[in-house]
Design a protein around this motif. Structure first.
Motif, short mmCIF file in Angstrom:
data_model
loop_
_atom_site.label_atom_id
_atom_site.label_comp_id
_atom_site.label_asym_id
_atom_site.label_seq_id
_atom_site.Cartn_x
_atom_site.Cartn_y
_atom_site.Cartn_z
N PRO A 81 0.78 -1.24 0.00
CA PRO A 81 0.00 0.00 0.00
C PRO A 81 0.81 1.29 0.00
N ARG A 82 2.12 1.21 0.11
CA ARG A 82 2.92 2.44 0.13
C ARG A 82 3.58 2.75 -1.22
N VAL A 83 3.42 1.85 -2.17
CA VAL A 83 3.91 2.13 -3.52
C VAL A 83 3.17 3.35 -4.02
N ASP A 84 3.89 4.28 -4.62
CA ASP A 84 3.25 5.51 -5.06
C ASP A 84 3.50 5.79 -6.54
N ALA A 85 2.81 6.77 -7.06
CA ALA A 85 2.89 7.12 -8.48
C ALA A 85 4.29 7.59 -8.86
#
Length: 171
Positions: A81-85
């Motif tokens: 859930p911490r993967v970002d754009a």
């Protein structure tokens, strides 16, 4: 976890739905690789895993590459859930001229959160057909651009009920 992580409740949606809502607007297409179309939220296209539910992340990568309309495919597990754009954009950009762009933390690849190019598909498929299921091993046969010195917290994933509660409490 005792149940599919993709279907964990996050507000009025699921974990995979939350990820699609959060990151989907940054991409021209969103494909969810799964064995069951019930896992795919609105706003995403279903990519059937041709190998069945127990072949692991490499089979999901293959399904996504096969279904995608674009050459570059950013992949990640819904339980990250911490993967970002910003990370996704770096990986896609860095993959130009390679089969894949993959983060490496402390010398260990993170092949589930990476950008693969369509050129990787035949090699990924051959590995799966030979029942070689480790995503990290397929990287040895690909031209890989490595991204190093990344924030390791981006790759944290939900593996336990405690992790799930930590995630929910941070929303």
């Amino acid at each position: 976890m005792g149940r599919p992580k993709a279907l964990l409740a996050v507000g009025d949606t699921t974990l995979v739905g939350w990820q699609v809502d959060r990151l989907g607007p940054h991409f021209a297409e969103v494909v969810v690789a799964a064995a069951d179309p019930a896992f795919v939220p609105a706003g995403a296209r279903f990519a059937r895993d041709r190998h069945g539910p127990r072949m692991g992340p490499l089979a999901g990568i293959e399904a996504g590459l096969s279904a995608a309309e674009h050459d570059a495919v950013f992949t990640f597990a819904c339980d990250m859930p911490r993967v970002d754009a910003a990370l996704a954009e770096r990986l896609v950009s860095r993959s130009e001229g390679f089969d894949a762009a993959v983060p490496r933390l402390n010398g260990r690849p993170e092949p589930v959160c990476a950008c693969y190019r369509r050129s990787a598909l035949p090699i990924v498929s051959r590995q799966l057909d030979a029942l070689h299921l480790k995503a990290a091993e397929v990287l040895e046969q690909l031209r890989v651009a490595w991204l190093e010195e990344l924030d390791a917290t981006l790759f944290w994933n939900i593996n336990t009920q405690e992790d799930y509660q930590v995630f929910l409490s941070a929303l």
